[in-house]
Design an enzyme around this catalytic site. Structure first.
Site, PDB file in Angstrom:
ATOM      1  N   SER A 139       0.810  -1.222   0.000  1.00  0.00           N
ATOM      2  CA  SER A 139       0.000   0.000   0.000  1.00  0.00           C
ATOM      3  C   SER A 139       0.843   1.272   0.000  1.00  0.00           C
ATOM      4  CB  SER A 139      -0.945   0.014   1.211  1.00  0.00           C
ATOM      5  OG  SER A 139      -0.203  -0.007   2.424  1.00  0.00           O
ATOM      6  N   GLY A 140       2.153   1.157   0.178  1.00  0.00           N
ATOM      7  CA  GLY A 140       3.017   2.332   0.185  1.00  0.00           C
ATOM      8  C   GLY A 140       3.424   2.751  -1.216  1.00  0.00           C
ATOM      9  N   TYR A 141       4.178   3.843  -1.292  1.00  0.00           N
ATOM     10  CA  TYR A 141       4.604   4.333  -2.597  1.00  0.00           C
ATOM     11  C   TYR A 141       5.518   3.335  -3.309  1.00  0.00           C
ATOM     12  CZ  TYR A 141       2.793   8.949  -1.261  1.00  0.00           C
ATOM     13  OH  TYR A 141       1.990   9.990  -0.883  1.00  0.00           O
TER      14      TYR A 141
ATOM     15  N   CYS B 235      17.981   5.341  -2.235  1.00  0.00           N
ATOM     16  CA  CYS B 235      17.939   6.125  -3.476  1.00  0.00           C
ATOM     17  C   CYS B 235      19.100   7.105  -3.581  1.00  0.00           C
ATOM     18  CB  CYS B 235      16.602   6.842  -3.594  1.00  0.00           C
ATOM     19  SG  CYS B 235      16.160   7.899  -2.188  1.00  0.00           S
TER      20      CYS B 235
ATOM     21  N   ASN C 252      13.518   8.417  -7.462  1.00  0.00           N
ATOM     22  CA  ASN C 252      13.743   7.703  -6.203  1.00  0.00           C
ATOM     23  C   ASN C 252      12.877   6.464  -6.042  1.00  0.00           C
ATOM     24  OD1 ASN C 252      11.826  10.062  -5.932  1.00  0.00           O
ATOM     25  ND2 ASN C 252      11.313   8.967  -4.042  1.00  0.00           N
TER      26      ASN C 252
END
Length: 341
Positions: free
Chosen positions: A10-12, A147, A308
């Site tokens: 559910s995160g980026y 990143c 990123n």
């Protein structure tokens, strides 16, 4: 067909993994875990995936046997869930910081807690195909680098491999708001972040030991949050061990990355984008690297830019997965970015 599962979907980063994996010609996504949203449709959280998938989030216990398990859980959490999930897949790829460092004392210093699985530190192959392609071909445990660390390492590697860089290196990083994650605190509200250039790290950033270990330098990293949503740009200020010409430096970069599918050398004298610029890389798995040499030849700026969430996260994971599973390295990663944007 490879079966893959995503934990922390559910995160980026989880959303980027799904975007890439659902478009991958050799992958079937079998399960997407979210402890917060079990039972909800994936496209309710990631609306860009509407019409692409009917998957719903599930709990950990619903994970089937898989070929590849990708962990996009937060730092400090992955080491807690790994023991109960590791047997679900032959290959585990971790996108958190929990297995990037080899020394438990260094981990505790930079992450603020003791490592719960210290015996596993050093057992994960770093997810840099550009540096560890041969090791990745046989790796069952892979740790995707941070990143800003990825950008700095790729910018510095041609110079450090040639013995051109003095040990002390200043790394100045700028990053968009997505680097803070989907559950970032009030400091990342639009009203607070818009128009701001917030310095949030003045030294001691957790990406420093990654850069040190892979480049053999003593980095001092400062990081600034800028108004962009995506993108990282780093400027590495280096003192050189000897005088060099621009042509010599250019040759080092070109020879090092000439056959790399996702690293491009960008150091032009004309044009709008003479040095690496994250804006034109958004959504792509490219890392652009470049340089600017001082007139006296004694100092050099090494520059890199990437998205990123892609080359700095999910894209690096998929690229490493492709290497490990014997697939074409570009599979699922062909999007070149947009211009204008």
């Amino acid at each position: 067909m490879i079966t893959a599962g995503v934990v922390g979907g559910s995160g980026y980063l989880g959303g980027e993994l799904l975007r890439l994996l659902l478009g991958h010609p050799e992958v079937r996504v079998a399960a997407v875990v979210s402890t917060r949203l079990p039972g909800r449709r994936v496209d309710s959280t990631h609306p860009n995936l509407r019409g692409v998938t009917d998957l719903t989030f599930c709990r950990e216990e619903a994970l089937p046997e898989l070929d590849v398990l990708l962990l996009a859980a937060p730092h400090r959490e992955t080491m807690r869930i790994l023991p109960r999930l590791a047997e679900r897949a032959k290959v585990v790829i971790d996108l958190s910081g929990d297995f990037r460092l080899a020394d438990p004392a260094v981990y505790e210093r930079y992450y603020g807690v003791p490592h719960e699985l210290p015996d596993l530190l050093g057992g994960f192959v770093p997810g840099y195909p550009e540096l560890f392609r041969d090791a990745l071909r046989a790796a069952d445990r892979i740790s995707v680098p941070g990143c800003m660390a990825s950008a700095a390492v790729l910018a510095l590697t041609p110079l450090t491999e040639a013995g051109l860089v003095e040990p002390d290196v200043e790394v100045d990083a700028r990053t968009g708001s997505s680097g803070s994650g989907a559950t970032a605190g009030p400091q990342n509200l639009h009203a607070e972040r818009s128009g701001a250039m917030r310095i949030f790290a003045t030294g001691g950033h957790r990406h420093e030991p990654e850069i040190a270990a892979l480049c053999g330098v003593r980095p001092r990293l400062t990081a600034t949050g800028v108004e962009a949503v995506r993108g990282v740009q780093v400027i590495c200020r280096t003192a050189l061990t000897r005088d060099v010409t621009e042509a010599e430096v250019r040759a080092l970069y070109q020879n090092r990355y000439d056959r790399e599918p996702f690293v491009r050398v960008v150091a032009h004298r004309r044009g709008l984008y003479r040095l690496p610029e994250p804006k034109i890389l958004l959504g792509s798995n490219f890392c652009d690297v470049g340089f600017a040499l001082d007139r006296d030849g004694g100092r050099l700026l090494a520059v890199a830019a990437l998205d990123n969430l892609v080359k700095g996260g999910a894209g690096a994971a998929v690229q490493s997965m492709n290497v490990r599973m014997g697939l074409p390295e570009r599979s699922g990663l062909g999007f070149p970015g947009l211009h204008p944007l």
